[in-house]
Each structure stands twice: as C-alpha cells, then as structure tokens.
Scaffold this motif. Sequence first.
Motif, PDB file in Angstrom:
ATOM      1  N   MET A 146      11.988  -1.699   1.523  1.00 29.67           N
ATOM      2  CA  MET A 146      11.271  -2.326   0.414  1.00 29.67           C
ATOM      3  C   MET A 146      10.576  -3.595   0.890  1.00 29.67           C
ATOM      4  O   MET A 146      11.168  -4.401   1.604  1.00 29.67           O
ATOM      5  CB  MET A 146      12.241  -2.667  -0.722  1.00 29.67           C
ATOM      6  N   LYS A 147       9.329  -3.759   0.492  1.00 30.39           N
ATOM      7  CA  LYS A 147       8.558  -4.936   0.870  1.00 30.39           C
ATOM      8  C   LYS A 147       8.486  -5.897  -0.315  1.00 30.39           C
ATOM      9  O   LYS A 147       8.164  -5.486  -1.430  1.00 30.39           O
ATOM     10  CB  LYS A 147       7.145  -4.525   1.304  1.00 30.39           C
ATOM     11  N   THR A 148       8.759  -7.162  -0.065  1.00 30.48           N
ATOM     12  CA  THR A 148       8.694  -8.175  -1.113  1.00 30.48           C
ATOM     13  C   THR A 148       7.459  -9.040  -0.921  1.00 30.48           C
ATOM     14  O   THR A 148       7.210  -9.541   0.175  1.00 30.48           O
ATOM     15  CB  THR A 148       9.950  -9.076  -1.084  1.00 30.48           C
ATOM     16  N   LEU A 149       6.679  -9.201  -1.990  1.00 23.73           N
ATOM     17  CA  LEU A 149       5.478 -10.032  -1.984  1.00 23.73           C
ATOM     18  C   LEU A 149       5.654 -11.124  -3.020  1.00 23.73           C
ATOM     19  O   LEU A 149       5.989 -10.841  -4.169  1.00 23.73           O
ATOM     20  CB  LEU A 149       4.239  -9.181  -2.283  1.00 23.73           C
ATOM     21  N   GLN A 150       5.438 -12.373  -2.628  1.00 23.95           N
ATOM     22  CA  GLN A 150       5.708 -13.505  -3.508  1.00 23.95           C
ATOM     23  C   GLN A 150       4.431 -14.127  -4.071  1.00 23.95           C
ATOM     24  O   GLN A 150       4.414 -15.298  -4.424  1.00 23.95           O
ATOM     25  CB  GLN A 150       6.542 -14.536  -2.756  1.00 23.95           C
ATOM     26  N   THR A 151       3.390 -13.336  -4.176  1.00 23.88           N
ATOM     27  CA  THR A 151       2.135 -13.786  -4.760  1.00 23.88           C
ATOM     28  C   THR A 151       1.415 -12.597  -5.357  1.00 23.88           C
ATOM     29  O   THR A 151       1.701 -11.448  -5.001  1.00 23.88           O
ATOM     30  CB  THR A 151       1.235 -14.471  -3.710  1.00 23.88           C
ATOM     31  N   TYR A 152       0.472 -12.857  -6.231  1.00 24.01           N
ATOM     32  CA  TYR A 152      -0.379 -11.793  -6.759  1.00 24.01           C
ATOM     33  C   TYR A 152      -1.831 -11.997  -6.314  1.00 24.01           C
ATOM     34  O   TYR A 152      -2.724 -11.271  -6.751  1.00 24.01           O
ATOM     35  CB  TYR A 152      -0.298 -11.721  -8.285  1.00 24.01           C
ATOM     36  N   SER A 153      -2.060 -12.954  -5.445  1.00 23.55           N
ATOM     37  CA  SER A 153      -3.417 -13.280  -5.009  1.00 23.55           C
ATOM     38  C   SER A 153      -3.662 -12.820  -3.578  1.00 23.55           C
ATOM     39  O   SER A 153      -2.765 -12.874  -2.729  1.00 23.55           O
ATOM     40  CB  SER A 153      -3.642 -14.795  -5.078  1.00 23.55           C
ATOM     41  N   ASP A 154      -4.879 -12.346  -3.327  1.00 27.98           N
ATOM     42  CA  ASP A 154      -5.334 -12.012  -1.967  1.00 27.98           C
ATOM     43  C   ASP A 154      -4.414 -11.037  -1.253  1.00 27.98           C
ATOM     44  O   ASP A 154      -4.107 -11.193  -0.062  1.00 27.98           O
ATOM     45  CB  ASP A 154      -5.477 -13.290  -1.128  1.00 27.98           C
ATOM     46  N   LEU A 155      -3.963 -10.026  -1.979  1.00 26.56           N
ATOM     47  CA  LEU A 155      -3.115  -9.016  -1.353  1.00 26.56           C
ATOM     48  C   LEU A 155      -3.947  -8.069  -0.502  1.00 26.56           C
ATOM     49  O   LEU A 155      -5.107  -7.788  -0.805  1.00 26.56           O
ATOM     50  CB  LEU A 155      -2.360  -8.215  -2.411  1.00 26.56           C
ATOM     51  N   ASP A 156      -3.351  -7.558   0.564  1.00 27.08           N
ATOM     52  CA  ASP A 156      -3.995  -6.516   1.344  1.00 27.08           C
ATOM     53  C   ASP A 156      -4.119  -5.256   0.501  1.00 27.08           C
ATOM     54  O   ASP A 156      -3.273  -5.000  -0.385  1.00 27.08           O
ATOM     55  CB  ASP A 156      -3.176  -6.204   2.601  1.00 27.08           C
ATOM     56  N   ALA A 157      -5.111  -4.450   0.793  1.00 31.33           N
ATOM     57  CA  ALA A 157      -5.321  -3.212   0.033  1.00 31.33           C
ATOM     58  C   ALA A 157      -4.090  -2.317   0.099  1.00 31.33           C
ATOM     59  O   ALA A 157      -3.764  -1.615  -0.869  1.00 31.33           O
ATOM     60  CB  ALA A 157      -6.548  -2.480   0.573  1.00 31.33           C
ATOM     61  N   ALA A 158      -3.380  -2.359   1.227  1.00 33.72           N
ATOM     62  CA  ALA A 158      -2.195  -1.512   1.392  1.00 33.72           C
ATOM     63  C   ALA A 158      -1.060  -1.926   0.470  1.00 33.72           C
ATOM     64  O   ALA A 158      -0.141  -1.147   0.218  1.00 33.72           O
ATOM     65  CB  ALA A 158      -1.719  -1.560   2.842  1.00 33.72           C
ATOM     66  N   ASP A 159      -1.117  -3.167  -0.045  1.00 38.15           N
ATOM     67  CA  ASP A 159      -0.072  -3.668  -0.933  1.00 38.15           C
ATOM     68  C   ASP A 159      -0.446  -3.540  -2.402  1.00 38.15           C
ATOM     69  O   ASP A 159       0.295  -3.994  -3.277  1.00 38.15           O
ATOM     70  CB  ASP A 159       0.229  -5.135  -0.610  1.00 38.15           C
ATOM     71  N   GLN A 160      -1.582  -2.931  -2.689  1.00 36.28           N
ATOM     72  CA  GLN A 160      -2.033  -2.717  -4.053  1.00 36.28           C
ATOM     73  C   GLN A 160      -1.940  -1.242  -4.410  1.00 36.28           C
ATOM     74  O   GLN A 160      -1.498  -0.421  -3.612  1.00 36.28           O
ATOM     75  CB  GLN A 160      -3.469  -3.217  -4.216  1.00 36.28           C
ATOM     76  N   GLY A 161      -2.336  -0.931  -5.638  1.00 37.45           N
ATOM     77  CA  GLY A 161      -2.406   0.470  -6.052  1.00 37.45           C
ATOM     78  C   GLY A 161      -1.094   1.094  -6.461  1.00 37.45           C
ATOM     79  O   GLY A 161      -0.981   2.323  -6.543  1.00 37.45           O
ATOM     80  N   ALA A 162      -0.081   0.287  -6.744  1.00 36.76           N
ATOM     81  CA  ALA A 162       1.232   0.821  -7.092  1.00 36.76           C
ATOM     82  C   ALA A 162       1.335   1.131  -8.584  1.00 36.76           C
ATOM     83  O   ALA A 162       0.543   0.665  -9.402  1.00 36.76           O
ATOM     84  CB  ALA A 162       2.327  -0.164  -6.701  1.00 36.76           C
ATOM     85  N   VAL A 163       2.316   1.933  -8.914  1.00 36.31           N
ATOM     86  CA  VAL A 163       2.796   2.069 -10.292  1.00 36.31           C
ATOM     87  C   VAL A 163       3.974   1.123 -10.396  1.00 36.31           C
ATOM     88  O   VAL A 163       4.912   1.209  -9.586  1.00 36.31           O
ATOM     89  CB  VAL A 163       3.227   3.511 -10.595  1.00 36.31           C
ATOM     90  N   ILE A 164       3.944   0.216 -11.369  1.00 37.18           N
ATOM     91  CA  ILE A 164       5.015  -0.776 -11.434  1.00 37.18           C
ATOM     92  C   ILE A 164       5.768  -0.720 -12.760  1.00 37.18           C
ATOM     93  O   ILE A 164       5.220  -0.378 -13.806  1.00 37.18           O
ATOM     94  CB  ILE A 164       4.498  -2.216 -11.211  1.00 37.18           C
TER      95      ILE A 164
END
Length: 313
Positions: free
Chosen positions: A1-19
């Motif tokens: 599992m990858k943890t991201l502590q921001t919602y800004s300037d994410l890489d494309a690979a870290d977007q596109g999820a169902v949350i």
Amino acid sequence: MKTLQTYSDLDAADQGAVIALGNFDGLHRGHQAVLKQAQAIAENLGAPLGIGLFRPHPYRFFKPGAAPFRLMTPRVRAQVMAELGVQFLYEIPFDEALRDMDDVEFVDTVLHRGLGIRHVVVGEDYGFGKNRCGNVESLTRLCAERGIGVTAISPVGLHKLYGKYGSTEIRKALQDGDVFHAQHMLSRPWQVDGVVQEGQKRGRTINFPTANLDFGDLVRPKFGVYVVEVRIEGETEWRPAVANTGSRPTVDGEEARLEVHLLDFNRDLYGQLIDVRFRSFIRAEKKFESFEHLKTQIMRDADGARAVLGLAR
C-alpha cells in the motif's frame, strides 16, 4: 500500500483510483462494507482501490484539547488497510484551507483536480465542506458534472435493537469494558501498540514484571484488568498475557497507562515495539490496602487469564 500525504501535484500513476472517503477510525464492519463496495467498483473499472481520509482527524483539529478518542494508531490502521486490499491511502491534510472549502471547492480541488478519482464511495450520512454544507446529494451532483461516480452505502449493523456499527459505538463499548462487543463491531480484537517504556519496576519485586505502554491518543478503555495477547515486533506468535489499564491507585499512580505481564515469559522488552490485543475483561480497577494484597490479587488475575485462554497452570 502506498501512502500519499497531499492531494496536490500527484503523479498520474497515483491518480485515477476508486476511493472510499471518510475518517475510517477503527476500520470496523461498517467501514468494511463501504470499502467492499469500492473494491467491487474498482475491479469493474480496472482501477486501483484507495481510501481518502483526513489528517489530523477533523475532531482533533476543531477540538485540540479533547480527550483521547482514536481507536487505532496509524501503524495498525495501515496494517489493516493493506490486509483489506487497499492500494492507495490518501491522507488529505486537514488545515485552515481545507476547513474553509465549501462543497464545490472540495470536490473540484481535492477530488477532481487533486486526486483525480474515478469514483467515490461514502456512507449515506456523509457530510463535507465548510460547516458540513455538503451531503450525498450535492456530492453526487458535483461529481457527476466532473465525470466522477458516486455510491452511497446505508449504515450496517447487527440488529435494529443494537444500532449501527460505528466508531462512537465501539468507543462506548471499550469504555464499558465490553471488549467482546467491540471485537464484534471491529471484526477483530481491539489493539493497542507502542514501544515498551521503562517504568518503576515495582512488578519485578513480586515476580510480575510488566511491559508498560502509553495510550497516546487512543481511547481509554474501562480501567481494570484484562486478558490480552501480545505480539513482539518481528514475531508472528501472540503470547498470553494479563494487562492492567488505569492510574495504579495502590501505588499512587496518576497518568493512565497500560501495564502488561506476559505469562511464563522472562525476556526484557524495553524499547521494543509490541502489539496488545484485548480478549476479555476480568475486573475493574481497585485500590488495595497494601502492596501484599495487590500481589495476591495479581496472582489471581494471572490464573484467571490462564483459565480464559485455556492454559494449564
């Protein structure tokens, strides 16, 4: 599992999820129902599964002086999320800027342009935005305008007489000492983890050494004695133990802490990370007339723990 502590300037690979979006304190059966629905949608869309939650918890942000209330530490939460198949954990910073976002800005800035999600799953009572101006209806409308799907899940519970599975209900059960009901709502034993602290070593004088933990921001369970099991970092075995929670009134203790005595165990655990899972409540906290009376009761408590766990004396 990858943890991201921001919602800004994410890489494309870290977007596109169902949350699944919420606080998810405890990851109890109600949360799991939301997550299960999100997982099914993610599989159907060929998208990764994620969880979006706020850091710090909004309650702590608005009431920094409030009593400890969390059901799990971030470490335990991450372990459970990984076991549930979560691929991305988005820890959305809850600060003044987020506090002041209305529902439109939150959906546009955080969910759409920030996280770039494809679908969001929430409980049907979900509220968001400044002064909770948003709800499922506005979330559905605003997300639809941006090509994001929304699914709302009804509360899950054992029975109409017992109400829903919720973090508030689990806290109440723990504060009542009802670790059985808490375990049922969580789908796992309630767990406290931390690094063993050096105490006053009084237990060693009566051959009952204890591993001492601070509760931190975790909710305080009913003060008293419990049957517990302990796992030491780096091991898989859960070891039988008896634990005392409270302020140690017999020795004039003040600060609430967790003291754990591992049965038939004699290793030094100072500085080591351990997990403690609660199995059964034995008795309430009590002040004894003397240290000798306390020693006698501790021996009875240890025997009681052995009996509950089916261990021979």
